[in-house]
Design a protein around this motif. Structure first.
Motif, short mmCIF file in Angstrom:
data_model
loop_
_atom_site.label_atom_id
_atom_site.label_comp_id
_atom_site.label_asym_id
_atom_site.label_seq_id
_atom_site.Cartn_x
_atom_site.Cartn_y
_atom_site.Cartn_z
N ASP A 61 0.83 -1.22 0.00
CA ASP A 61 0.00 0.00 0.00
C ASP A 61 0.86 1.26 0.00
OD1 ASP A 61 -2.31 1.41 -0.17
OD2 ASP A 61 -2.83 1.26 1.96
N HIS A 62 1.92 1.24 -0.78
CA HIS A 62 2.83 2.39 -0.87
C HIS A 62 2.12 3.56 -1.54
CE1 HIS A 62 6.31 4.79 -2.03
NE2 HIS A 62 7.04 4.07 -1.21
N GLU A 63 2.38 4.77 -1.04
CA GLU A 63 1.69 5.96 -1.57
C GLU A 63 1.89 6.13 -3.07
OE1 GLU A 63 3.39 5.88 1.12
OE2 GLU A 63 1.97 6.46 2.69
N ALA A 64 2.99 5.61 -3.60
CA ALA A 64 3.27 5.84 -5.02
C ALA A 64 2.67 4.76 -5.92
CB ALA A 64 4.78 5.92 -5.24
N ARG A 65 1.99 3.78 -5.32
CA ARG A 65 1.42 2.71 -6.15
C ARG A 65 0.29 3.25 -7.04
NH1 ARG A 65 1.76 -2.88 -4.65
NH2 ARG A 65 0.26 -3.27 -6.31
#
Ligand code: MGD
Ligand code: MGD
Ligand code: SF4
Ligand code: SF4
Ligand code: SF4
Ligand code: SF4
Ligand code: SF4
Ligand code: MO
Lengths: 746, 308, 182
Positions: free
Chosen positions: A64-68
């Motif tokens: 759930d990385h912000e850049a996904r």
């Protein structure tokens, strides 16, 4: 971490895998109400028995990385402006499908190409779609990664012995391989067996993690492997170490070989490899006398361009003349699975007409990994094994030729590129050209986790489900005789879907409905395993109850099967398949594509020998550079140079330096080390800077430190047999980056 | 960055300096009580002593990660630091009270036995506070430059010297006992000489290497980046020059000499504290740490927010 | 009474840094805080005759821990099983322990105003009967954890059978609880 109770009500343990590299390490994922509360390496999974590499440890950060990318994106502004409109998956599929239909109408199906990377996902589905759509122009950078090895070796003894019987082996040659950075499970096996006396030979210009643990390190010059291999054959034959019974009984062409290698003595190879003849001898004898022994595949040999095919041929011959093929402790010819449905059987290759096959880009120049060679191999293996190798990977358009077609319209225009599971700017050769092509192509679609430079230039971006969000079958490019099966821990987050769903939905939107009967990836997987006789009703049930299918190991299959899967039924040292395709039947010496002897002029300006890229931790190619927990460990790119050479060029440790070839130049920091020979330069691969402005022209600094700016894909530098291009054995120069120029780099 | 491999810095040096000087001043005040016939040295001097220790401990508190929890350092008096904290506190109290016994506003003005008791307390705590910073450093086996009894001597001598200097400066304001300009300059000169000897032998003994790591960390004092401030600041200006000036029978000159020793003492403590940053590096550690990000790198600063 | 120690087999370590990442992620350390660095020594020598070692580090859980004896607040504590840890409620970050530790195992955290260090994962792992995260994640089995008092344990076996072993800075008398095989 606050100690959370994993035994609490409603917690399920899912048998999933880390999906960040081929190892697919087993993970126990603890799920409650559809959310992952914890995960750990699965102690019972034999690949990793509970352990995880640095990347494996960041699975939940990656998830759930912000850049996904979480939703289908449609370009609003100009290409590369980074202005997106969020649309539904269905709308995105509709619009992409319509556009492809239009291109097929105007330019033919072959005008639609698709690019992939290393084996990451269900590419049988990609192939199935392309076959049904009618285009022969699917490709991966498979050309750089094992596939050439697979096909050359299959031409010679009917399959690729990628399974090695390490347990009983006495000697292993790591030929251009560094498991110490790339293949951890193998490395731990090696260290364990070393304690029991296994001899380890490392053939590598660099003193790697693996070399440091080897019995013998052979630091040859980049791309001089063919000279070394030929000299080894010479020593083994002329100094009496060959397995003559095997060579005469089960091989054709041993006498021709004996004559052929007569002048390829260690003394002959010494100046070409930069090695002392005695070291060459020592290595050959160590391998030939510690039997059974293995030669482990290393990716370096797939990446030398012109000499690659011949080198693989020579390496294959070494196995044959030492009798190390398909014997206990040797290199095993398992063949494809006789039991479950293989990738190839899922691909519907017959759906692609002869007429379309003939249009496959590059198949006129590079015959073995394209339809001409593949059909021949498939015919032979089908006769013998009843099955063919996976066509996706083993039978592909030649990537540089496709990029050229995009740029020049020759031999015919390519209008659409569907990019899935690759970051072409970074991993394919001559990045500047690749980038041009990505900007030039009329219609660009990318399926990825992140907004890579390629995704930034796309018209549509599809959000893909990753680790823990998808089931996985691990089967070595669909060519293994075993299966390792894993389940998804959770349904994909946001609007992410699997690549399978992308190709299926696209297919359905283009009228392929009847060929895509599976609702879920699990359904498709179940079809493949249901006849294994485990009496399960679903794929998940198989994973939970059995998970693995390993057939009983058989040795000497050529005895009861009456030979090998070759035209003569023998190991074809003298290869009739290569001869048919118009290639030398015996490996003739080919020097590195750029070298001082044949190119003295070039060497004046570019005096140093370059090899580009190798596995480094904690990254996987161009992946994971966004993840701070990993990037912190290694935040800047390093090139390696011997202190002597560095002194000559006034380069100090930690200086930013330019590395330049005829193709272009890049910046990396200097690591002065005795671990590489004088006059040799090594650059790290994968580097870009996702923290930078990702819009065109900055595009995350995707060329700045990108080693593929330096490589060469020119037809004359590619291997005529396999089409693989040149990442190794190039000429370069290095010089300090002026302080004023350092600005660009962080 | 949240992380700092956090070693002691200038704050602690300044703390050590003031507490040392102040403690020595109280020590002298206490001794004066018993050796001088009227027991008087300098009221301002006594107060200054107490105040210097206060300043010292005040700075120490700010140096803490959690100043408001500073009371916790009193919790384990068996540890040197806690023990030191107690003594500083008592010294401050005793010093201030001792000062007040010389001011006729206060009821206990002139009550000798009270003065004597306070003086005794000042002697004991003053001695301890003047000596313990050196001990605190000397106990650190992990810090090659500090470890060993030498540090105790160095700090004690410097404290005494700056303590005397303190009086010779304070003497300018308010009435000072004749000994301050009569005898102190000569004692100070003697201490300067002693300080010179102690330092030279300390550096020599370190370089001649009890262990080679000690030799390595000492190099910077001889040739490295500490050489100039040490040789010029500490040895020349802070020790040799005042040594000469102190014997000049002239008030101004003596005061200048005092200020110089004080300056020298400050520089010395800073150098010593920072020298403690050299740990005994573990194999490969320097290379490893030098490659780690500093914290201002773009990739660390980057915040991704957009959920796309 | 148990005495927990770690045996580190430098012949197996390949400096993949998984242990460093596992420690940070699972113990939720600030991005820039590292309890267990892995250093590299070499390649030493002259090409092509070289030698290279990787050295995984962490708190040595010293038998004779200077960091504990200097702590004025009682925040630094050693359990009977040898585990040295910091009770952060009590720590005021006076840094006495940082100066006292010969192994750079203690790090001050400016945000919390306390000092932190490796505690052998006592709460989430050891006290639950598991090995520490960095041990669990090591696919090369270069980090081995156990109770040296237990004569059945692997650490006991390794320490008592291996000829080529040592501890870091032993001469300082810290009695490190981490043993290196080479
Ligand atoms: N000079 C040089 N070049 C090389 C090499 C070298 O050693 N030197 N190595 C070569 C080798 S061996 C290989 S295998 C290639 C690798 O080349 P690539 O496979 O192109 O590797 P990456 O650049 O990491 O690109 C992978 C991309 O796919 C995305 N991805 C990961 N998993 C999935 C998935 O399941 N679905 C989808 N849709 N996307 C996914 C990742 O986010 C990433 O953006 O590079 C080759 N290039
Ligand atoms: N950490 C990490 N692990 C990975 C990957 C990754 O990107 N990162 N990628 C995965 C993939 S897709 C693959 S294909 C495998 C590949 O794994 P390996 O087969 O181990 O290949 P590499 O590690 O890329 O490089 C192997 C070695 O080849 C050496 N070499 C360079 N030039 C030459 C040459 O001319 N001749 C010889 N003999 N050697 C040379 C390099 O110094 C390097 O040490 O790793 C997989 N594992
Ligand atoms: S990335 Fe690491 S943990 Fe994940 S599968 Fe590959 S080796 Fe295993
Ligand atoms: S995980 Fe194991 S192999 Fe990797 S660095 Fe740590 S100790 Fe070494
Ligand atoms: S290594 Fe340092 S922190 Fe750990 S116990 Fe020893 S002295 Fe204390
Ligand atoms: S910093 Fe914290 S743990 Fe360390 S000595 Fe001071 S109070 Fe104790
Ligand atoms: S034992 Fe636990 S806390 Fe200590 S280094 Fe290993 S993972 Fe980190
Ligand atoms: Mo690869």
């Amino acid at each position: 971490m606050n100690t959370l109770d994993l035994n609490q009500e409603g917690v399920e343990i899912k048998k999933s895998v880390c999906f960040f590299c081929h190892q697919n390490c087993g993970c126990n994922v603890y799920v409650k109400d559809g959310e992952i509360i914890h995960f750990e390496g699965d102690p019972e999974y034999m690949v990793n028995s509970g352990a995880l590499c640095p990347r494996g440890n960041v699975n939940l950060i990656h998830l759930d990385h912000e850049a996904r990318v979480n939703f289908p994106l449609k370009r609003k502004g100009p290409r590369g402006a980074g202005e997106w409109e969020r649309i539904t998956w269905e709308q995105a599929i509709e619009e992409v499908g319509a556009k492809l239909e239009e291109i097929r109408k105007d330019f033919g199906a072959e005008a639609v190409a698709t690019a992939g990377g290393t084996s990451r996902t269900d590419d049988w589905a990609r192939r199935r779609f392309m076959n049904l759509f009618g285009s022969p122009n699917g490709f991966h950078n498979a050309h750089l990664c094992w596939i050439p090895t697979f096909m050359v070796e299959t031409a010679i003894y009917g399959w690729c012995p990628f399974e090695i019987d390490l347990g009983m082996s006495k000697c292993i040659v790591l030929w251009g391989q560094n498991p110490g950075a790339s293949t951890f499970p193998e490395m731990s096996a090696l260290s364990a067996l070393k304690e029991k006396g296994l001899k380890i030979i490392v053939i590598d210009p660099r003193y790697t993690e693996s070399a440091a643990k080897a019995d013998l390190w052979i630091p040859l010059l980049p791309a001089s492997d063919l000279a070394l291999a030929l000299a080894w054959i010479n020593v083994i034959i002329y100094e009496g170490y060959a397995d003559y019974d095997f060579a005469y009984e089960h091989c054709v062409g041993f006498d021709e070989l004996t004559e052929h290698v007569e002048e390829y003595t260690p003394e002959w190879a010494a100046p070409l490899t930069g090695l002392n003849p005695e070291l060459i001898r020592e290595g050959a004898i160590m391998y030939a006398t510690n039997k059974p022994g293995n030669i482990q595949w290393g990716v370096a040999v797939d990446q030398m361009g012109k000499p690659s095919g011949a080198t693989m041929h020579a390496r294959a011959i070494l196995r044959a003349i030492t009798g190390n093929l398909d014997c206990p402790g040797g290199d095993l010819l398992t063949g494809p699975s006789q039991e479950f449905i293989t990738d190839e059987e899922m691909e519907l290759n017959d759906a692609l007409s002869e007429e379309q096959r003939a249009k496959q880009l590059g198949s006129d120049k590079f015959k073995l990994l394209t339809w001409p060679g593949y059909s021949r191999i498939a015919e032979l293996t089908k006769n013998y094994w009843g099955k063919a190798p996976t066509a996706e990977w083993m039978c592909e358009a030649h990537p540089p030729t496709v990029y050229n077609a995009i740029l020049t319209g020759e031999p015919y225009p390519v209008k659409a590129l569907l990019v899935s599971a690759t970051n072409p700017v970074n991993s394919y050769g001559e990045s500047e050209k690749v980038l041009e092509a990505l900007k030039e192509v009329d219609f660009l679609v990318t399926c990825d986790y992140w907004l890579t430079p390629t995704a930034m230039l796309s018209d549509y971006v599809f959000p893909i489900a990753g680790s823990f969000e998808r089931p996985t079958i691990t089967s070595t490019y669909g060519c293994s005789d075993f299966l390792m099966c894993s389940q998804r821990a959770i349904q994909p987050m946001y609007e992410r879907r699997t690549d399978f769903e992308f190709w299926r939905d696209l297919g359905v939107s283009l009228g392929q409905k009847e060929n895509w009967k599976w609702d879920t990836l699990e359904d498709a997987y179940f079809e493949r395993i249901k006849d294994l006789g485990y009496g399960v009703d679903s794929y998940d049930e198989f994973v939970e109850l059995y998970r693995f299918h390993f057939p009983e190991r058989q040795y000497y299959k050529y005895l009861e099967r009456g030979g090998f899967a070759t035209p003569s039924g023998k190991v074809e040292i003298y290869s009739s398949v290569l001869e048919e395709l118009g290639y030398p039947p015996l490996p003739e010496y080919i020097p590195p594509v750029e070298n001082a002897i044949d190119h003295p002029e070039l060497a004046k300006e570019y005096p140093l020998t370059l090899t580009t890229g190798a596995g480094i931790n904690p990254f996987h190619h161009s992946e994971h550079f966004q993840i701070k927990e990993l990037r912190f460990i290694r935040h800047e790119p390093y090139m390696e140079i011997n202190p002597e050479t560095a002194a000559e060029y006034g380069i100090k440790n930690e200086d930013w330096v330019w590395i330049e070839t005829k193709r272009g130049r890049i910046k990396q920091k200097a690591k002065l080390t005795e671990g590489i020979g004088p006059g040799v330069i090594y650059t790290e691969r994968g580097w870009w800077y996702p923290e930078r402005d990702m819009r065109d022209p900055e595009l995350g600094g995707c060329l700045e430190s990108n080693t593929n700016v330096l490589t060469s894909v020119a037809d004359e530098n590619c291997d005529p047999i396999t089409g693989t291009w040149a990442n190794r054995g190039l000429l370069c120069k290095v010089y300090k980056v002026e302080n004023s120029e350092v600005k660009g780099v962080e | 960055m949240s992380q700092k491999h956090g070693t002691w810095d200038w704050m602690l040096a300044v703390d050590f300096f003031f507490s040392g000087m102040g403690a020595a001043m109280l020590l002298f005040a206490g001794i004066a009580e018993f050796v001088l016939e009227n027991g008087y040295l300098s009221t301002i001097g006594i107060f200054a002593g107490a105040i210097f220790i206060m300043i010292g401990s005040g700075i120490l508190i700010f140096e803490l990660g959690r100043p408001f929890q500073s009371w916790r350092v009193f919790m384990k008096p068996t540890t040197l630091m806690s023990f030191g904290a107690w003594n500083m506190t008592i010294a401050i109290g005793a010093g201030i009270l001792l000062g007040t016994t010389w001011i006729n506003l206060f009821p206990w003005f002139g009550i000798i036995w009270i003065r004597k008791i306070l003086a005794l307390v000042c002697i004991i705590t003053g001695f301890i506070v003047a000596a313990y910073p050196g001990l605190l450093l000397a106990m650190n086996k992990a810090r090659p430059f500090w470890t060993g009894s030498g540090m105790v001597v160095i700090f004690f001598v410097s404290s005494l010297l700056t303590g005397l200097a303190g009086y010779m400066v304070c003497g300018l304001f308010g009435d000072a006992s004749p000994v301050i300009y009569g005898i102190f300059p000569y004692v100070a000169a003697g201490l300067c000489f002693l300080q010179l000897v102690v330092w030279i032998s300390y550096i020599l003994s370190k370089t001649s290497g009890i262990s080679d790591r000690e030799a390595i960390t000492t190099e910077r004092w001889i040739k490295g980046n500490y050489a100039a401030p040490f040789k010029i600041g500490v040895l020349l200006i802070g020790t040799v020059v005042p040594f000469i000036l102190f014997v000049v029978p002239n008030l101004i000159v003596v005061v200048i000499a005092s200020l110089l020793t004080i300056l020298g003492g400050l520089i010395m403590r800073n150098l010593v504290i920072y020298a403690g940053q050299d740990r005994t590096w573990l194999p490969g550690e320097i290379e490893y740490r030098s490659k780690l990000p500093h914290g201002d790198e773009a990739f660390l600063q980057k915040v991704w927010t957009k959920k796309i | 009474m148990a005495r927990y120690v770690m045996v580190i087999d430098t012949r197996k370590c390949i400096a993949c840094h998984a242990c460093t990442v596992a420690c940070r992620v699972n113990n939720e350390l600030p991005i820039d805080m590292i309890y267990n660095p892995v250093t590299t020594v070499g390649p030493e020598g002259k090409f092509p005759h070289l030698r290279m070692l990787h050295i995984p580090l962490l708190c040595m859980h010293c038998g004779n821990a200077p960091c504990v004896s200097v702590c004025p607040t009682g925040a630094s504590i050693q359990r009977n099983d040898g585990i040295v840890w910091i009770d952060e409620k009590k720590c005021v970050s006076c840094k006495a322990c940082i100066m006292a530790c010969p192994y750079g195992a203690r790090i001050s955290n400016d945000q919390t105003g306390t000092v932190q260090k490796c505690d052998f994962c006592k709460d989430e792992r050891v006290d639950q009967g598991f090995v520490p995260y960095c041990v669990q994640t090591c696919h090369q089995n270069a980090r081995i954890f156990g109770d040296i008092e237990d004569t059945e344990s692997e650490v006991f076996r390794l320490i008592n059978t291996s000829k080529t072993k040592g501890r870091l800075l032993e001469d300082l008398g810290t009695e490190p609880g981490v043993y290196y095989l080479y």
